[in-house]
Scaffold this motif. Structure first.
Motif, PDB file in Angstrom:
ATOM      1  N   GLN A 175     -25.213  17.380  20.848  1.00  0.00           N
ATOM      2  CA  GLN A 175     -23.800  17.658  21.072  1.00  0.00           C
ATOM      3  C   GLN A 175     -23.524  18.187  22.475  1.00  0.00           C
ATOM      4  O   GLN A 175     -22.362  18.219  22.923  1.00  0.00           O
TER       5      GLN A 175
ATOM      6  N   ARG B  98     -11.271   4.212  21.526  1.00  0.00           N
ATOM      7  CA  ARG B  98     -11.080   5.506  20.857  1.00  0.00           C
ATOM      8  C   ARG B  98     -12.116   6.479  21.408  1.00  0.00           C
ATOM      9  O   ARG B  98     -13.308   6.402  21.075  1.00  0.00           O
ATOM     10  N   THR B  99     -11.668   7.391  22.236  1.00  0.00           N
ATOM     11  CA  THR B  99     -12.605   8.280  22.908  1.00  0.00           C
ATOM     12  C   THR B  99     -13.285   9.241  21.939  1.00  0.00           C
ATOM     13  O   THR B  99     -14.431   9.652  22.171  1.00  0.00           O
ATOM     14  N   ASP B 100     -12.601   9.614  20.848  1.00  0.00           N
ATOM     15  CA  ASP B 100     -13.248  10.486  19.872  1.00  0.00           C
ATOM     16  C   ASP B 100     -14.422   9.778  19.210  1.00  0.00           C
ATOM     17  O   ASP B 100     -15.500  10.365  19.011  1.00  0.00           O
ATOM     18  N   VAL B 101     -14.231   8.492  18.906  1.00  0.00           N
ATOM     19  CA  VAL B 101     -15.309   7.718  18.295  1.00  0.00           C
ATOM     20  C   VAL B 101     -16.418   7.452  19.316  1.00  0.00           C
ATOM     21  O   VAL B 101     -17.611   7.494  18.979  1.00  0.00           O
TER      22      VAL B 101
ATOM     23  N   GLN C 247     -17.289   9.393  21.689  1.00  0.00           N
ATOM     24  CA  GLN C 247     -18.074  10.629  21.787  1.00  0.00           C
ATOM     25  C   GLN C 247     -19.045  10.749  20.615  1.00  0.00           C
ATOM     26  O   GLN C 247     -20.208  11.131  20.796  1.00  0.00           O
ATOM     27  N   GLU C 248     -18.599  10.404  19.416  1.00  0.00           N
ATOM     28  CA  GLU C 248     -19.502  10.427  18.267  1.00  0.00           C
ATOM     29  C   GLU C 248     -20.664   9.460  18.481  1.00  0.00           C
ATOM     30  O   GLU C 248     -21.829   9.771  18.167  1.00  0.00           O
TER      31      GLU C 248
ATOM     32  N   THR D 235     -23.115  10.935  20.984  1.00  0.00           N
ATOM     33  CA  THR D 235     -23.958  11.967  20.365  1.00  0.00           C
ATOM     34  C   THR D 235     -25.077  11.326  19.557  1.00  0.00           C
ATOM     35  O   THR D 235     -26.235  11.762  19.620  1.00  0.00           O
TER      36      THR D 235
ATOM     37  N   TYR E 259     -20.723   2.744  18.129  1.00  0.00           N
ATOM     38  CA  TYR E 259     -19.253   2.709  18.161  1.00  0.00           C
ATOM     39  C   TYR E 259     -18.725   1.687  17.151  1.00  0.00           C
ATOM     40  O   TYR E 259     -17.795   1.973  16.386  1.00  0.00           O
TER      41      TYR E 259
ATOM     42  N   ARG F 255     -21.700  15.338  26.833  1.00  0.00           N
ATOM     43  CA  ARG F 255     -20.297  15.033  26.609  1.00  0.00           C
ATOM     44  C   ARG F 255     -19.830  13.824  27.414  1.00  0.00           C
ATOM     45  O   ARG F 255     -20.266  13.598  28.545  1.00  0.00           O
TER      46      ARG F 255
ATOM     47  N   ARG G 121     -18.693   2.656  13.548  1.00  0.00           N
ATOM     48  CA  ARG G 121     -17.675   3.634  13.173  1.00  0.00           C
ATOM     49  C   ARG G 121     -16.269   3.046  13.157  1.00  0.00           C
ATOM     50  O   ARG G 121     -15.339   3.674  12.645  1.00  0.00           O
ATOM     51  N   THR G 122     -16.110   1.873  13.736  1.00  0.00           N
ATOM     52  CA  THR G 122     -14.793   1.236  13.770  1.00  0.00           C
ATOM     53  C   THR G 122     -14.778  -0.098  13.035  1.00  0.00           C
ATOM     54  O   THR G 122     -13.774  -0.811  13.084  1.00  0.00           O
TER      55      THR G 122
END
Length: 455
Positions: free
Chosen positions: A79, A42-45, A47-48, A51, A155, A82, A158-159
């Protein structure tokens, strides 16, 4: 935009920054760790998680501009860093490996873009390579594994696929505190004693240098390639056993025989090499990403009667004495202006079985809930004439010899590798043998050469 006031660099960082200015496009000081991922990412996760990682390790979000007073460091908001996602559906396994290597080799623009990047090469939804690359002035071998560990911990948190987030540093220490501590030490009485110790070690010696295949360029170059030496399992077991019997470390044994190989290959009777060691002296630093490295000068001295065992014992004494003075930056050791660099050749140990991501070096593991395996791309080639990294794991020892291709042909470095291997074997068979008495040509080859002479 920077979110901090300018901060100074350590002595080691300043040296690396100046080297970068001479050849800003060279990948010689790029430290890379690439991981093949076999599950959907999950690229959105990610990225989080990235960060959170760079917020925790401030050097990863630092920029290094030049000023009239010299290089400085400023930080940017977390932030601003990226994740670079690149879709590569046409790549086969070999092509994916090449793309990972190229992503790690891309040059850093230290002033504008910083010294860290993360690139996800996605071939399929469940097949990708994550390439983490840093410039050496913000990282070292341990740091690269720490940042991968912490990234996947974030990561997984978050998952619900991992053990949770890494704990924050206990005292909130920052890199500028490390720089301040270094400067205070250098100006202290202990620092003065350490400087005197290093001046004594280096007195009368120049950097070890092997005969080159081509003249040395007027300006230092950073072009490189790699050859390897993998010790057979039986040799590795003998090395551990023989060294232990004499209360010596396996690395000291390898370092001493390495010096003997330099001597027998034309480096002379007295010389200096560098031995990079960690400067992680506090609990906080052991969990931090940064340039926690100092290269200890190690002297090699040989006479007609010097034995291999004497060379190994001298290497261990110097390593122990050097570690007691390792807080003094090698960049501050001054010598005669005509001596040239302090060393052109280095040898260091990386204990792969002690790295912060257990098991990844040896085989597939789970990181943040994802199936992962190491993608061991070439890196850090051409920093010096010759840099040797001895990798130690549960299976044995492997040496990575990275050399400057503007000076040496591959065949020359392979011949040196074989000389070192022959001296290792000879030292295990008969440690008291004089270094000068070891034959460097195999018996079959010697008989062939002698037959040519008698024709």
């Amino acid at each position: 935009m920077p979110d901090s006031v300018p901060m100074p660099l350590s002595a080691g960082q300043e040296g690396l920054w100046l080297t970068h200015q001479l050849d800003p496009d060279s990948p010689a000081y790029n430290v890379v760790l690439a991981v093949r991922l076999r599950d959907p990412v999950r690229t959105d996760v990610l990225q989080e998680a990235l960060t959170a990682l760079v917020r925790r390790h401030e050097l990863l979000r630092s920029r290094f501009p030049a000023t009239e007073q010299g290089p400085e460091r400023v930080t940017v908001p977390a932030q601003a860093v990226r994740l670079d996602v690149r879709e590569v559906p046409e790549a086969d396994d070999d092509g994916l490996f090449l793309l990972a290597g190229r992503a790690g080799e891309e040059p850093f623009r230290l002033a504008g873009e910083g010294a860290f990047r993360a690139v996800l090469l996605r071939r399929a939804p469940d097949d990708a390579v994550l390439v983490t690359a840093t410039h050496h002035l913000v990282s070292d071998a341990t740091s690269q594994w720490l940042l991968v560990r912490d990234l996947f911990a974030e990561y997984g948190a978050r998952t619900a696929g991992g053990p949770g987030r890494p704990a924050a540093p206990s005292d909130g220490g920052t890199w500028d505190e490390q720089v301040r501590t270094e400067r205070e030490f250098v100006t202290s009485p202990r620092g003065a004693r350490a400087a005197a110790y290093w001046r004594q070690v280096c007195a009368g010696l120049a950097a070890a240098a092997l005969p080159t295949d081509r003249p040395r360029p007027a300006q230092r170059t950073l072009n490189g390639a790699t050859v390897e030496l993998a010790l057979p399992d039986r040799t590795a077991a003998r090395l551990r056993g023989v060294a232990a019997q004499r209360a010596l470390t396996p690395f000291a044994w390898l370092l001493g025989t390495f010096q003997a190989a330099l001597h027998r290959s034309g480096a002379g009777d007295g010389f200096l090499i560098g031995c990079p060691v960690t400067t992680r002296f506090t609990p906080r630093s052991r969990e931090a990403v940064g340039y926690y490295v100092n290269a200890l000068p190690v002297a090699g001295r040989f006479g007609p009667a010097t034995t291999l065992l004497e060379t190994v014992e001298a290497a261990q004494r110097q390593l122990r004495g050097g570690l007691a003075h390792a807080r003094h930056p090698v960049e501050l050791i001054k010598g005669p202006a005509d001596r040239g660099p302090l060393f052109r050749i280095s040898c260091t140990l990386v204990a792969a079985d002690r790295l912060p991501v257990p098991g990844l070096y040896e085989g597939p593991v789970r990181l943040g809930g994802l199936r992962a395996e190491l993608c061991d791309v070439p890196q850090q080639e051409g920093q010096l004439d010759l840099t040797v990294e001895v990798l130690q794991d549960s299976r044995g020892f492997r040496a990575v010899l990275r050399y400057n291709t503007d000076l040496f042909d591959a065949a020359t470095v392979e011949r040196f590798r074989d000389t070192w291997h022959r001296l290792i074997d000879a030292s295990l068979d008969a440690p008291g043998t004089r270094a000068a008495d070891i034959g460097l040509v195999a018996d079959d080859d010697l008989r062939f050469l002698l037959s040519l002479g008698g024709a």
